[in-house]
Motif scaffolding. Structure first.
Motif, PDB file in Angstrom:
ATOM      1  N   THR A 180       7.085 100.342  27.349  1.00  0.00           N
ATOM      2  CA  THR A 180       7.071  98.878  27.278  1.00  0.00           C
ATOM      3  C   THR A 180       8.036  98.345  26.225  1.00  0.00           C
ATOM      4  OG1 THR A 180       5.166  98.951  25.787  1.00  0.00           O
ATOM      5  CG2 THR A 180       4.712  98.667  28.136  1.00  0.00           C
ATOM      6  N   SER A 181       8.430  99.166  25.270  1.00  0.00           N
ATOM      7  CA  SER A 181       9.393  98.746  24.254  1.00  0.00           C
ATOM      8  C   SER A 181      10.843  98.852  24.742  1.00  0.00           C
ATOM      9  CB  SER A 181       9.217  99.582  22.986  1.00  0.00           C
ATOM     10  OG  SER A 181       9.412 100.952  23.275  1.00  0.00           O
ATOM     11  N   ASP A 182      11.055  99.494  25.889  1.00  0.00           N
ATOM     12  CA  ASP A 182      12.396  99.646  26.455  1.00  0.00           C
ATOM     13  C   ASP A 182      12.865  98.304  27.014  1.00  0.00           C
ATOM     14  OD1 ASP A 182      14.545 100.201  28.380  1.00  0.00           O
ATOM     15  OD2 ASP A 182      13.937 102.301  28.273  1.00  0.00           O
ATOM     16  N   PHE A 183      14.080  97.915  26.717  1.00  0.00           N
ATOM     17  CA  PHE A 183      14.605  96.634  27.202  1.00  0.00           C
ATOM     18  C   PHE A 183      14.655  96.562  28.727  1.00  0.00           C
ATOM     19  CE2 PHE A 183      17.194  94.844  23.376  1.00  0.00           C
ATOM     20  CZ  PHE A 183      16.055  94.909  22.588  1.00  0.00           C
ATOM     21  N   MET A 184      14.675  97.716  29.409  1.00  0.00           N
ATOM     22  CA  MET A 184      14.739  97.733  30.870  1.00  0.00           C
ATOM     23  C   MET A 184      13.363  97.887  31.530  1.00  0.00           C
ATOM     24  SD  MET A 184      18.251  99.878  31.431  1.00  0.00           S
ATOM     25  CE  MET A 184      18.354  99.539  33.164  1.00  0.00           C
ATOM     26  N   PHE A 185      12.293  97.903  30.724  1.00  0.00           N
ATOM     27  CA  PHE A 185      10.948  98.031  31.264  1.00  0.00           C
ATOM     28  C   PHE A 185      10.665  96.924  32.273  1.00  0.00           C
ATOM     29  CE2 PHE A 185       6.473  96.690  31.092  1.00  0.00           C
ATOM     30  CZ  PHE A 185       5.875  97.844  31.587  1.00  0.00           C
ATOM     31  N   CYS A 186       9.977  97.290  33.358  1.00  0.00           N
ATOM     32  CA  CYS A 186       9.609  96.333  34.397  1.00  0.00           C
ATOM     33  C   CYS A 186       8.294  96.779  35.023  1.00  0.00           C
ATOM     34  CB  CYS A 186      10.707  96.266  35.457  1.00  0.00           C
ATOM     35  SG  CYS A 186      10.398  95.066  36.761  1.00  0.00           S
ATOM     36  N   GLU A 187       7.371  95.842  35.222  1.00  0.00           N
ATOM     37  CA  GLU A 187       6.119  96.118  35.932  1.00  0.00           C
ATOM     38  C   GLU A 187       5.830  94.965  36.880  1.00  0.00           C
ATOM     39  OE1 GLU A 187       2.865  96.451  33.208  1.00  0.00           O
ATOM     40  OE2 GLU A 187       3.229  94.495  32.311  1.00  0.00           O
ATOM     41  N   GLU A 188       5.240  95.300  38.030  1.00  0.00           N
ATOM     42  CA  GLU A 188       4.914  94.294  39.031  1.00  0.00           C
ATOM     43  C   GLU A 188       3.582  94.649  39.682  1.00  0.00           C
ATOM     44  OE1 GLU A 188       9.249  92.880  40.611  1.00  0.00           O
ATOM     45  OE2 GLU A 188       8.460  94.720  41.492  1.00  0.00           O
ATOM     46  N   ALA A 189       2.885  93.620  40.141  1.00  0.00           N
ATOM     47  CA  ALA A 189       1.648  93.816  40.883  1.00  0.00           C
ATOM     48  C   ALA A 189       1.649  92.863  42.072  1.00  0.00           C
ATOM     49  CB  ALA A 189       0.434  93.558  40.001  1.00  0.00           C
ATOM     50  N   LEU A 190       1.203  93.376  43.206  1.00  0.00           N
ATOM     51  CA  LEU A 190       1.104  92.583  44.428  1.00  0.00           C
ATOM     52  C   LEU A 190      -0.318  92.043  44.536  1.00  0.00           C
ATOM     53  CD1 LEU A 190       2.380  91.650  47.124  1.00  0.00           C
ATOM     54  CD2 LEU A 190       1.564  93.811  48.110  1.00  0.00           C
ATOM     55  N   TYR A 191      -0.434  90.746  44.783  1.00  0.00           N
ATOM     56  CA  TYR A 191      -1.723  90.074  44.895  1.00  0.00           C
ATOM     57  C   TYR A 191      -1.840  89.344  46.221  1.00  0.00           C
ATOM     58  CZ  TYR A 191      -2.480  90.634  39.859  1.00  0.00           C
ATOM     59  OH  TYR A 191      -2.662  91.146  38.603  1.00  0.00           O
ATOM     60  N   LYS A 192      -3.092  89.092  46.615  1.00  0.00           N
ATOM     61  CA  LYS A 192      -3.393  88.287  47.805  1.00  0.00           C
ATOM     62  C   LYS A 192      -4.417  87.234  47.406  1.00  0.00           C
ATOM     63  CE  LYS A 192      -4.835  88.823  52.622  1.00  0.00           C
ATOM     64  NZ  LYS A 192      -5.318  89.819  53.603  1.00  0.00           N
ATOM     65  N   THR A 193      -4.084  85.971  47.670  1.00  0.00           N
ATOM     66  CA  THR A 193      -4.987  84.875  47.310  1.00  0.00           C
ATOM     67  C   THR A 193      -6.190  84.844  48.257  1.00  0.00           C
ATOM     68  OG1 THR A 193      -3.983  83.217  48.759  1.00  0.00           O
ATOM     69  CG2 THR A 193      -2.994  83.491  46.562  1.00  0.00           C
ATOM     70  N   PRO A 194      -7.248  84.138  47.875  1.00  0.00           N
ATOM     71  CA  PRO A 194      -8.404  84.006  48.772  1.00  0.00           C
ATOM     72  C   PRO A 194      -8.045  83.397  50.136  1.00  0.00           C
ATOM     73  CG  PRO A 194      -9.021  83.347  46.564  1.00  0.00           C
ATOM     74  CD  PRO A 194      -7.523  83.567  46.559  1.00  0.00           C
ATOM     75  N   LYS A 195      -6.967  82.611  50.186  1.00  0.00           N
ATOM     76  CA  LYS A 195      -6.525  82.024  51.463  1.00  0.00           C
ATOM     77  C   LYS A 195      -5.549  82.907  52.217  1.00  0.00           C
ATOM     78  CE  LYS A 195      -7.402  77.194  50.538  1.00  0.00           C
ATOM     79  NZ  LYS A 195      -6.863  75.836  50.614  1.00  0.00           N
ATOM     80  N   GLY A 196      -5.243  84.099  51.674  1.00  0.00           N
ATOM     81  CA  GLY A 196      -4.409  85.059  52.389  1.00  0.00           C
ATOM     82  C   GLY A 196      -2.929  85.042  52.075  1.00  0.00           C
ATOM     83  N   ALA A 197      -2.514  84.281  51.072  1.00  0.00           N
ATOM     84  CA  ALA A 197      -1.099  84.256  50.684  1.00  0.00           C
ATOM     85  C   ALA A 197      -0.818  85.404  49.723  1.00  0.00           C
ATOM     86  CB  ALA A 197      -0.762  82.930  50.016  1.00  0.00           C
ATOM     87  N   TYR A 198       0.348  85.994  49.856  1.00  0.00           N
ATOM     88  CA  TYR A 198       0.746  87.099  48.980  1.00  0.00           C
ATOM     89  C   TYR A 198       1.678  86.595  47.890  1.00  0.00           C
ATOM     90  CZ  TYR A 198      -1.064  90.304  52.483  1.00  0.00           C
ATOM     91  OH  TYR A 198      -1.878  90.976  53.355  1.00  0.00           O
ATOM     92  N   PHE A 199       1.600  87.243  46.715  1.00  0.00           N
ATOM     93  CA  PHE A 199       2.560  86.948  45.656  1.00  0.00           C
ATOM     94  C   PHE A 199       2.708  88.165  44.760  1.00  0.00           C
ATOM     95  CE2 PHE A 199      -1.487  85.586  43.824  1.00  0.00           C
ATOM     96  CZ  PHE A 199      -1.421  85.945  42.488  1.00  0.00           C
ATOM     97  N   LEU A 200       3.829  88.169  44.064  1.00  0.00           N
ATOM     98  CA  LEU A 200       4.164  89.245  43.140  1.00  0.00           C
ATOM     99  C   LEU A 200       4.118  88.671  41.731  1.00  0.00           C
ATOM    100  CD1 LEU A 200       5.058  92.192  43.606  1.00  0.00           C
ATOM    101  CD2 LEU A 200       7.406  91.402  43.425  1.00  0.00           C
ATOM    102  N   ALA A 201       3.367  89.315  40.842  1.00  0.00           N
ATOM    103  CA  ALA A 201       3.336  88.944  39.434  1.00  0.00           C
ATOM    104  C   ALA A 201       4.021  90.069  38.673  1.00  0.00           C
ATOM    105  CB  ALA A 201       1.911  88.758  38.948  1.00  0.00           C
TER     106      ALA A 201
END
Length: 102
Positions: free
Chosen positions: A27-48
């Motif tokens: 996490t201290s690396d300047f190139m660190f990247c993390e993502e999580a895929l979510y689905k809302t209660p209404k069925g829409a997808y998003f990436l955080a």
């Protein structure tokens, strides 16, 4: 994390997490990247996601400098499936999107 996009609220606290990925860097690396895929209660997808100053989540902070940052990106079902196929295990993908036998 919450964000309003086109009048719609995307909230990681209220959505179901489908799966998550990181690029394996500290996490201290300047190139660190993390993502999580979510689905809302209404069925829409998003990436955080979040990352360091040399990741796609970098944010300008003045004087030609950047810092790490985070963001939420809405996805269509097809875009979410492509992200999941690339970043999640076969079991995680199949649980959300299903598959056909070859």
């Amino acid at each position: 994390m919450r964000k309003i996009v086109d009048g719609k609220r995307y909230d990681t606290e209220k959505a179901k997490k489908i799966g998550e990925w990181d690029n394996g860097r500290y996490t201290s690396d300047f190139m660190f990247c993390e993502e999580a895929l979510y689905k809302t209660p209404k069925g829409a997808y998003f990436l955080a996601g979040s990352g360091g100053p040399l990741s796609k989540y970098s944010q300008p902070c003045g004087n030609n400098s950047v810092s790490g940052g985070s963001d939420i990106t809405p996805l269509t079902r097809d875009e979410a499936a492509v992200w999941a196929e690339t970043h999640l295990s076969a079991d995680e993908y199949e649980a959300e999107f299903g598959v056909e036998d070859a």
